[in-house]
Design a protein around this motif. Structure first.
Motif, PDB file in Angstrom:
ATOM      1  N   SER A   1       0.845  -1.204   0.000  1.00 58.01           N
ATOM      2  CA  SER A   1       0.000   0.000   0.000  1.00 58.01           C
ATOM      3  C   SER A   1       0.877   1.249   0.000  1.00 58.01           C
ATOM      4  O   SER A   1       1.981   1.240   0.532  1.00 58.01           O
ATOM      5  CB  SER A   1      -0.898   0.012   1.228  1.00 58.01           C
ATOM      6  OG  SER A   1      -0.121   0.159   2.392  1.00 58.01           O
ATOM      7  N   GLU A   2       0.359   2.281  -0.602  1.00 58.14           N
ATOM      8  CA  GLU A   2       1.107   3.528  -0.700  1.00 58.14           C
ATOM      9  C   GLU A   2       1.191   4.207   0.653  1.00 58.14           C
ATOM     10  O   GLU A   2       0.240   4.204   1.435  1.00 58.14           O
ATOM     11  CB  GLU A   2       0.434   4.482  -1.696  1.00 58.14           C
ATOM     12  CG  GLU A   2       0.609   4.073  -3.137  1.00 58.14           C
ATOM     13  CD  GLU A   2       0.035   5.124  -4.092  1.00 58.14           C
ATOM     14  OE1 GLU A   2      -0.534   6.114  -3.603  1.00 58.14           O
ATOM     15  OE2 GLU A   2       0.156   4.934  -5.300  1.00 58.14           O
ATOM     16  N   ILE A   3       2.331   4.809   0.910  1.00 59.16           N
ATOM     17  CA  ILE A   3       2.500   5.611   2.117  1.00 59.16           C
ATOM     18  C   ILE A   3       1.873   6.976   1.877  1.00 59.16           C
ATOM     19  O   ILE A   3       2.106   7.606   0.845  1.00 59.16           O
ATOM     20  CB  ILE A   3       3.998   5.769   2.446  1.00 59.16           C
ATOM     21  CG1 ILE A   3       4.608   4.407   2.771  1.00 59.16           C
ATOM     22  CG2 ILE A   3       4.205   6.752   3.588  1.00 59.16           C
ATOM     23  CD1 ILE A   3       6.118   4.415   2.797  1.00 59.16           C
ATOM     24  N   ALA A  37       0.761  14.140  -1.504  1.00 58.99           N
ATOM     25  CA  ALA A  37       0.404  13.205  -0.427  1.00 58.99           C
ATOM     26  C   ALA A  37       0.830  11.772  -0.735  1.00 58.99           C
ATOM     27  O   ALA A  37       1.121  10.997   0.173  1.00 58.99           O
ATOM     28  CB  ALA A  37      -1.099  13.260  -0.150  1.00 58.99           C
ATOM     29  N   ASN A  38       0.884  11.406  -2.023  1.00 58.77           N
ATOM     30  CA  ASN A  38       1.259  10.045  -2.418  1.00 58.77           C
ATOM     31  C   ASN A  38       2.332  10.085  -3.497  1.00 58.77           C
ATOM     32  O   ASN A  38       2.187  10.795  -4.488  1.00 58.77           O
ATOM     33  CB  ASN A  38       0.032   9.282  -2.952  1.00 58.77           C
ATOM     34  CG  ASN A  38      -0.985   9.013  -1.872  1.00 58.77           C
ATOM     35  OD1 ASN A  38      -0.712   8.266  -0.945  1.00 58.77           O
ATOM     36  ND2 ASN A  38      -2.137   9.652  -1.966  1.00 58.77           N
ATOM     37  N   GLU A  39       3.396   9.313  -3.288  1.00 58.91           N
ATOM     38  CA  GLU A  39       4.494   9.233  -4.251  1.00 58.91           C
ATOM     39  C   GLU A  39       4.902  10.624  -4.756  1.00 58.91           C
ATOM     40  O   GLU A  39       4.847  10.901  -5.959  1.00 58.91           O
ATOM     41  CB  GLU A  39       4.104   8.321  -5.413  1.00 58.91           C
ATOM     42  CG  GLU A  39       3.819   6.893  -4.970  1.00 58.91           C
ATOM     43  CD  GLU A  39       3.588   5.945  -6.127  1.00 58.91           C
ATOM     44  OE1 GLU A  39       4.002   6.263  -7.261  1.00 58.91           O
ATOM     45  OE2 GLU A  39       3.000   4.886  -5.893  1.00 58.91           O
ATOM     46  N   PRO A  40       5.330  11.485  -3.841  1.00 60.50           N
ATOM     47  CA  PRO A  40       5.569  12.894  -4.203  1.00 60.50           C
ATOM     48  C   PRO A  40       6.679  13.101  -5.226  1.00 60.50           C
ATOM     49  O   PRO A  40       6.677  14.109  -5.923  1.00 60.50           O
ATOM     50  CB  PRO A  40       5.946  13.539  -2.865  1.00 60.50           C
ATOM     51  CG  PRO A  40       6.425  12.408  -2.014  1.00 60.50           C
ATOM     52  CD  PRO A  40       5.612  11.220  -2.425  1.00 60.50           C
ATOM     53  N   THR A  41       7.596  12.149  -5.360  1.00 64.89           N
ATOM     54  CA  THR A  41       8.708  12.339  -6.305  1.00 64.89           C
ATOM     55  C   THR A  41       8.598  11.433  -7.530  1.00 64.89           C
ATOM     56  O   THR A  41       9.582  11.201  -8.229  1.00 64.89           O
ATOM     57  CB  THR A  41      10.062  12.103  -5.598  1.00 64.89           C
ATOM     58  OG1 THR A  41      10.079  10.777  -5.059  1.00 64.89           O
ATOM     59  CG2 THR A  41      10.277  13.104  -4.463  1.00 64.89           C
ATOM     60  N   ASP A  42       7.404  10.943  -7.826  1.00 67.31           N
ATOM     61  CA  ASP A  42       7.193  10.069  -8.983  1.00 67.31           C
ATOM     62  C   ASP A  42       7.034  10.905 -10.251  1.00 67.31           C
ATOM     63  O   ASP A  42       5.936  11.351 -10.582  1.00 67.31           O
ATOM     64  CB  ASP A  42       5.960   9.187  -8.758  1.00 67.31           C
ATOM     65  CG  ASP A  42       5.775   8.184  -9.898  1.00 67.31           C
ATOM     66  OD1 ASP A  42       6.554   8.219 -10.876  1.00 67.31           O
ATOM     67  OD2 ASP A  42       4.845   7.367  -9.809  1.00 67.31           O
ATOM     68  N   ALA A  43       8.133  11.093 -10.957  1.00 69.42           N
ATOM     69  CA  ALA A  43       8.126  11.957 -12.138  1.00 69.42           C
ATOM     70  C   ALA A  43       7.384  11.341 -13.322  1.00 69.42           C
ATOM     71  O   ALA A  43       7.096  12.030 -14.293  1.00 69.42           O
ATOM     72  CB  ALA A  43       9.555  12.301 -12.545  1.00 69.42           C
ATOM     73  N   PRO A  77       9.559  10.151   9.679  1.00 69.45           N
ATOM     74  CA  PRO A  77       8.188   9.869   9.240  1.00 69.45           C
ATOM     75  C   PRO A  77       7.894  10.526   7.894  1.00 69.45           C
ATOM     76  O   PRO A  77       8.611  11.436   7.499  1.00 69.45           O
ATOM     77  CB  PRO A  77       7.333  10.491  10.340  1.00 69.45           C
ATOM     78  CG  PRO A  77       8.162  11.608  10.875  1.00 69.45           C
ATOM     79  CD  PRO A  77       9.586  11.134  10.786  1.00 69.45           C
ATOM     80  N   ALA A  78       6.863  10.040   7.229  1.00 64.97           N
ATOM     81  CA  ALA A  78       6.562  10.483   5.864  1.00 64.97           C
ATOM     82  C   ALA A  78       5.969  11.890   5.893  1.00 64.97           C
ATOM     83  O   ALA A  78       4.781  12.077   6.107  1.00 64.97           O
ATOM     84  CB  ALA A  78       5.591   9.502   5.209  1.00 64.97           C
ATOM     85  N   ARG A  79       6.861  12.860   5.689  1.00 65.38           N
ATOM     86  CA  ARG A  79       6.428  14.261   5.751  1.00 65.38           C
ATOM     87  C   ARG A  79       6.959  15.034   4.563  1.00 65.38           C
ATOM     88  O   ARG A  79       8.085  14.816   4.126  1.00 65.38           O
ATOM     89  CB  ARG A  79       6.958  14.923   7.037  1.00 65.38           C
ATOM     90  CG  ARG A  79       6.190  14.561   8.275  1.00 65.38           C
ATOM     91  CD  ARG A  79       6.516  15.550   9.399  1.00 65.38           C
ATOM     92  NE  ARG A  79       7.967  15.727   9.523  1.00 65.38           N
ATOM     93  CZ  ARG A  79       8.654  15.477  10.630  1.00 65.38           C
ATOM     94  NH1 ARG A  79       8.054  15.020  11.707  1.00 65.38           N
ATOM     95  NH2 ARG A  79       9.959  15.684  10.670  1.00 65.38           N
ATOM     96  N   ILE A  80       6.153  15.966   4.107  1.00 62.07           N
ATOM     97  CA  ILE A  80       6.535  16.902   3.053  1.00 62.07           C
ATOM     98  C   ILE A  80       6.441  18.298   3.649  1.00 62.07           C
ATOM     99  O   ILE A  80       5.452  18.633   4.298  1.00 62.07           O
ATOM    100  CB  ILE A  80       5.560  16.845   1.855  1.00 62.07           C
ATOM    101  CG1 ILE A  80       5.527  15.455   1.224  1.00 62.07           C
ATOM    102  CG2 ILE A  80       5.882  17.926   0.819  1.00 62.07           C
ATOM    103  CD1 ILE A  80       6.706  15.119   0.383  1.00 62.07           C
ATOM    104  N   SER A  81       7.459  19.108   3.395  1.00 60.04           N
ATOM    105  CA  SER A  81       7.396  20.517   3.772  1.00 60.04           C
ATOM    106  C   SER A  81       7.518  21.355   2.513  1.00 60.04           C
ATOM    107  O   SER A  81       8.546  21.307   1.828  1.00 60.04           O
ATOM    108  CB  SER A  81       8.528  20.862   4.745  1.00 60.04           C
ATOM    109  OG  SER A  81       8.464  22.239   5.079  1.00 60.04           O
TER     110      SER A  81
END
Length: 93
Positions: A1-3, A37-43, A77-81
């Motif tokens: 499952s996706e983080i 929110a999901n796979e933030p760096t999936d180009a 933890p899975a965080r984006i700023s």
């Protein structure tokens, strides 16, 4: 499952997005939140790329319409700023 990543706006980006919303830029906040929110760096699935010259803490850029959002990723933890917003136009445009 996706983080699922928790997405937050640093002080500068928070002030910028409040100003943009007050001046008629719609859906920017919602789009940034949903895109990161999901796979933030999936180009392959979104317009994101790493910025040059960011060393110990890579900075990534998300493009949405004419806007750019620069962000940091913490895997655990899975965080984006989101640190800064900018226009995708060059000053000459």
């Amino acid at each position: 499952s996706e983080i699922e990543f928790a997405v937050s706006f640093a002080d500068l980006a928070a002030r910028q997005i409040q100003w943009l919303e007050a001046n008629g830029v719609a859906r920017l906040r919602e789009t940034i939140l949903s895109q990161l929110a999901n796979e933030p760096t999936d180009a392959r699935r979104k317009r994101v790329w790493p910025l040059e010259g960011s060393r110990e803490r890579p900075t990534w850029r998300l493009a949405y319409r004419t806007w750019r959002a620069d962000f940091h990723v913490d895997e655990g933890p899975a965080r984006i700023s989101v640190v800064e917003l900018s226009s995708g136009y060059s000053p000459e445009e």
